[in-house]
Scaffold this motif. Sequence first.
Motif, PDB file in Angstrom:
ATOM      1  N   GLN A  22      19.287  -7.219   2.316  1.00 42.91           N
ATOM      2  CA  GLN A  22      17.948  -7.193   2.902  1.00 42.91           C
ATOM      3  C   GLN A  22      17.123  -6.122   2.203  1.00 42.91           C
ATOM      4  OE1 GLN A  22      19.354  -6.356   6.766  1.00 42.91           O
ATOM      5  NE2 GLN A  22      19.310  -8.467   7.447  1.00 42.91           N
ATOM      6  N   LEU A  23      15.991  -6.568   1.676  1.00 40.41           N
ATOM      7  CA  LEU A  23      15.145  -5.655   0.951  1.00 40.41           C
ATOM      8  C   LEU A  23      14.522  -4.637   1.906  1.00 40.41           C
ATOM      9  CD1 LEU A  23      13.403  -8.140  -1.486  1.00 40.41           C
ATOM     10  CD2 LEU A  23      15.202  -6.489  -2.017  1.00 40.41           C
ATOM     11  N   GLN A  24      14.475  -3.411   1.462  1.00 37.50           N
ATOM     12  CA  GLN A  24      13.940  -2.329   2.285  1.00 37.50           C
ATOM     13  C   GLN A  24      12.466  -2.084   2.045  1.00 37.50           C
ATOM     14  OE1 GLN A  24      16.061  -0.424   4.429  1.00 37.50           O
ATOM     15  NE2 GLN A  24      17.584  -2.006   3.984  1.00 37.50           N
ATOM     16  N   LEU A  25      11.952  -2.577   0.921  1.00 43.98           N
ATOM     17  CA  LEU A  25      10.571  -2.315   0.550  1.00 43.98           C
ATOM     18  C   LEU A  25       9.859  -3.630   0.244  1.00 43.98           C
ATOM     19  CD1 LEU A  25      11.255   0.628  -1.925  1.00 43.98           C
ATOM     20  CD2 LEU A  25      10.572   0.800   0.469  1.00 43.98           C
ATOM     21  N   VAL A  26       8.546  -3.621   0.424  1.00 44.79           N
ATOM     22  CA  VAL A  26       7.731  -4.798   0.131  1.00 44.79           C
ATOM     23  C   VAL A  26       6.549  -4.370  -0.725  1.00 44.79           C
ATOM     24  CG1 VAL A  26       6.343  -6.662   1.085  1.00 44.79           C
ATOM     25  CG2 VAL A  26       8.386  -5.881   2.313  1.00 44.79           C
ATOM     26  N   SER A  48       2.999  -5.450  -2.824  1.00 43.29           N
ATOM     27  CA  SER A  48       1.918  -6.430  -2.786  1.00 43.29           C
ATOM     28  C   SER A  48       0.796  -5.939  -3.684  1.00 43.29           C
ATOM     29  CB  SER A  48       1.409  -6.632  -1.355  1.00 43.29           C
ATOM     30  OG  SER A  48       0.909  -5.427  -0.820  1.00 43.29           O
ATOM     31  N   GLY A  49      -0.147  -6.829  -3.962  1.00 38.92           N
ATOM     32  CA  GLY A  49      -1.317  -6.446  -4.731  1.00 38.92           C
ATOM     33  C   GLY A  49      -1.337  -6.937  -6.161  1.00 38.92           C
ATOM     34  N   GLY A  50      -0.278  -7.563  -6.600  1.00 34.03           N
ATOM     35  CA  GLY A  50      -0.270  -8.067  -7.959  1.00 34.03           C
ATOM     36  C   GLY A  50      -1.188  -9.265  -8.114  1.00 34.03           C
ATOM     37  N   GLY A  51      -1.373  -9.682  -9.373  1.00 31.50           N
ATOM     38  CA  GLY A  51      -2.213 -10.832  -9.629  1.00 31.50           C
ATOM     39  C   GLY A  51      -2.596 -10.919 -11.080  1.00 31.50           C
ATOM     40  N   LEU A  52      -3.562 -11.785 -11.345  1.00 33.76           N
ATOM     41  CA  LEU A  52      -4.078 -11.989 -12.700  1.00 33.76           C
ATOM     42  C   LEU A  52      -5.382 -11.220 -12.853  1.00 33.76           C
ATOM     43  CD1 LEU A  52      -4.135 -13.469 -15.446  1.00 33.76           C
ATOM     44  CD2 LEU A  52      -5.295 -15.356 -14.252  1.00 33.76           C
ATOM     45  N   VAL A  53      -5.494 -10.445 -13.897  1.00 36.77           N
ATOM     46  CA  VAL A  53      -6.696  -9.657 -14.133  1.00 36.77           C
ATOM     47  C   VAL A  53      -7.001  -9.667 -15.627  1.00 36.77           C
ATOM     48  CG1 VAL A  53      -5.382  -7.493 -14.342  1.00 36.77           C
ATOM     49  CG2 VAL A  53      -7.795  -7.429 -13.638  1.00 36.77           C
ATOM     50  N   GLN A  54      -8.267  -9.551 -15.956  1.00 36.82           N
ATOM     51  CA  GLN A  54      -8.666  -9.508 -17.354  1.00 36.82           C
ATOM     52  C   GLN A  54      -8.427  -8.128 -17.949  1.00 36.82           C
ATOM     53  OE1 GLN A  54     -12.745 -10.841 -17.552  1.00 36.82           O
ATOM     54  NE2 GLN A  54     -12.153 -12.986 -17.541  1.00 36.82           N
ATOM     55  N   PRO A  55      -8.259  -8.049 -19.246  1.00 34.11           N
ATOM     56  CA  PRO A  55      -8.142  -6.725 -19.893  1.00 34.11           C
ATOM     57  C   PRO A  55      -9.321  -5.833 -19.520  1.00 34.11           C
ATOM     58  CG  PRO A  55      -7.574  -8.452 -21.443  1.00 34.11           C
ATOM     59  CD  PRO A  55      -8.100  -9.154 -20.218  1.00 34.11           C
ATOM     60  N   GLY A  56      -9.005  -4.589 -19.235  1.00 35.06           N
ATOM     61  CA  GLY A  56     -10.022  -3.657 -18.780  1.00 35.06           C
ATOM     62  C   GLY A  56     -10.207  -3.633 -17.280  1.00 35.06           C
ATOM     63  N   GLY A  57      -9.591  -4.558 -16.594  1.00 33.46           N
ATOM     64  CA  GLY A  57      -9.729  -4.646 -15.146  1.00 33.46           C
ATOM     65  C   GLY A  57      -8.797  -3.711 -14.401  1.00 33.46           C
ATOM     66  N   SER A  58      -8.833  -3.810 -13.074  1.00 36.90           N
ATOM     67  CA  SER A  58      -8.060  -2.914 -12.215  1.00 36.90           C
ATOM     68  C   SER A  58      -7.332  -3.708 -11.144  1.00 36.90           C
ATOM     69  CB  SER A  58      -8.993  -1.905 -11.537  1.00 36.90           C
ATOM     70  OG  SER A  58      -9.660  -1.099 -12.481  1.00 36.90           O
ATOM     71  N   LEU A  59      -6.234  -3.135 -10.694  1.00 42.13           N
ATOM     72  CA  LEU A  59      -5.494  -3.644  -9.550  1.00 42.13           C
ATOM     73  C   LEU A  59      -4.931  -2.450  -8.788  1.00 42.13           C
ATOM     74  CD1 LEU A  59      -3.322  -6.604 -10.958  1.00 42.13           C
ATOM     75  CD2 LEU A  59      -5.205  -6.807  -9.324  1.00 42.13           C
ATOM     76  N   ARG A  60      -4.708  -2.639  -7.496  1.00 44.52           N
ATOM     77  CA  ARG A  60      -4.017  -1.633  -6.705  1.00 44.52           C
ATOM     78  C   ARG A  60      -2.795  -2.275  -6.074  1.00 44.52           C
ATOM     79  NH1 ARG A  60      -5.889   1.731  -1.340  1.00 44.52           N
ATOM     80  NH2 ARG A  60      -5.541  -0.329  -0.388  1.00 44.52           N
ATOM     81  N   LEU A  61      -1.644  -1.745  -6.415  1.00 43.36           N
ATOM     82  CA  LEU A  61      -0.389  -2.210  -5.838  1.00 43.36           C
ATOM     83  C   LEU A  61      -0.021  -1.360  -4.631  1.00 43.36           C
ATOM     84  CD1 LEU A  61       1.738  -2.769  -9.061  1.00 43.36           C
ATOM     85  CD2 LEU A  61       0.103  -4.320  -7.967  1.00 43.36           C
ATOM     86  N   SER A  62       0.598  -2.003  -3.660  1.00 45.51           N
ATOM     87  CA  SER A  62       1.046  -1.307  -2.450  1.00 45.51           C
ATOM     88  C   SER A  62       2.546  -1.449  -2.290  1.00 45.51           C
ATOM     89  CB  SER A  62       0.359  -1.898  -1.208  1.00 45.51           C
ATOM     90  OG  SER A  62      -1.035  -1.802  -1.295  1.00 45.51           O
ATOM     91  N   CYS A  63       3.140  -0.445  -1.690  1.00 45.42           N
ATOM     92  CA  CYS A  63       4.571  -0.452  -1.397  1.00 45.42           C
ATOM     93  C   CYS A  63       4.729   0.018   0.041  1.00 45.42           C
ATOM     94  CB  CYS A  63       5.305   0.467  -2.349  1.00 45.42           C
ATOM     95  SG  CYS A  63       7.068   0.674  -2.001  1.00 45.42           S
ATOM     96  N   ALA A  64       5.301  -0.827   0.873  1.00 45.27           N
ATOM     97  CA  ALA A  64       5.500  -0.496   2.277  1.00 45.27           C
ATOM     98  C   ALA A  64       6.947  -0.775   2.667  1.00 45.27           C
ATOM     99  CB  ALA A  64       4.554  -1.315   3.155  1.00 45.27           C
ATOM    100  N   ALA A  65       7.362  -0.148   3.757  1.00 48.69           N
ATOM    101  CA  ALA A  65       8.714  -0.377   4.247  1.00 48.69           C
ATOM    102  C   ALA A  65       8.798  -1.750   4.907  1.00 48.69           C
ATOM    103  CB  ALA A  65       9.105   0.705   5.243  1.00 48.69           C
ATOM    104  N   SER A  66       9.883  -2.451   4.672  1.00 49.96           N
ATOM    105  CA  SER A  66      10.076  -3.749   5.313  1.00 49.96           C
ATOM    106  C   SER A  66      10.541  -3.543   6.747  1.00 49.96           C
ATOM    107  CB  SER A  66      11.105  -4.561   4.543  1.00 49.96           C
ATOM    108  OG  SER A  66      12.412  -4.086   4.809  1.00 49.96           O
ATOM    109  N   ASP A  67      10.632  -4.638   7.473  1.00 47.15           N
ATOM    110  CA  ASP A  67      11.110  -4.577   8.855  1.00 47.15           C
ATOM    111  C   ASP A  67      12.560  -4.111   8.924  1.00 47.15           C
ATOM    112  OD1 ASP A  67       9.265  -7.547   9.892  1.00 47.15           O
ATOM    113  OD2 ASP A  67       8.662  -5.443   9.691  1.00 47.15           O
ATOM    114  N   PHE A  68      13.270  -4.210   7.786  1.00 40.00           N
ATOM    115  CA  PHE A  68      14.690  -3.838   7.767  1.00 40.00           C
ATOM    116  C   PHE A  68      14.898  -2.393   7.343  1.00 40.00           C
ATOM    117  CE2 PHE A  68      15.818  -8.105   8.543  1.00 40.00           C
ATOM    118  CZ  PHE A  68      14.989  -8.908   7.778  1.00 40.00           C
TER     119      PHE A  68
END
Length: 129
Positions: free
Chosen positions: A1-5, A7-27
């Motif tokens: 059971q994974l302990q972390l989850v 999110s926030g990934g995706g497709l972005v153009q060069p020069g763009g931005s993304l913010r990834l999140s890491c949260a604790a799973s229910d387990f």
Amino acid sequence: QLQLVESGGGLVQPGGSLRLSCAASDFAKFSLDYSAIGWFRQAPGKEREEVAYISSVGNTDYADSVKGRFTISRDSAADTVYVQMNNLTPEDTAVYYCAANPNFWAGSNWRLSSTYPYWGQGTQVTVSS
């Protein structure tokens, strides 16, 4: 059971931005707020590599390849760790993973995957025009 989850990934153009999140799973049986958190990434055909790190007291460090472009931070109230990724390039394309060590000690090497007992499933980041 994974302990972390992640999110926030995706497709972005060069020069763009993304913010990834890491949260604790229910387990999860620990709080991210008291843990050392590392972000890693793995591109197709390549080995997993370190990206960024935040200690339980807020110290941060980065891989040379992302310094000045990525920022890792922690929201204690949300028990979530973020990595803000700016000025993305195609070389940043990879599956990004967060990892946690609630018992990190000062002599540990944050850049090693083996330092972290808990991992998420990963989130895909694709940088392409």
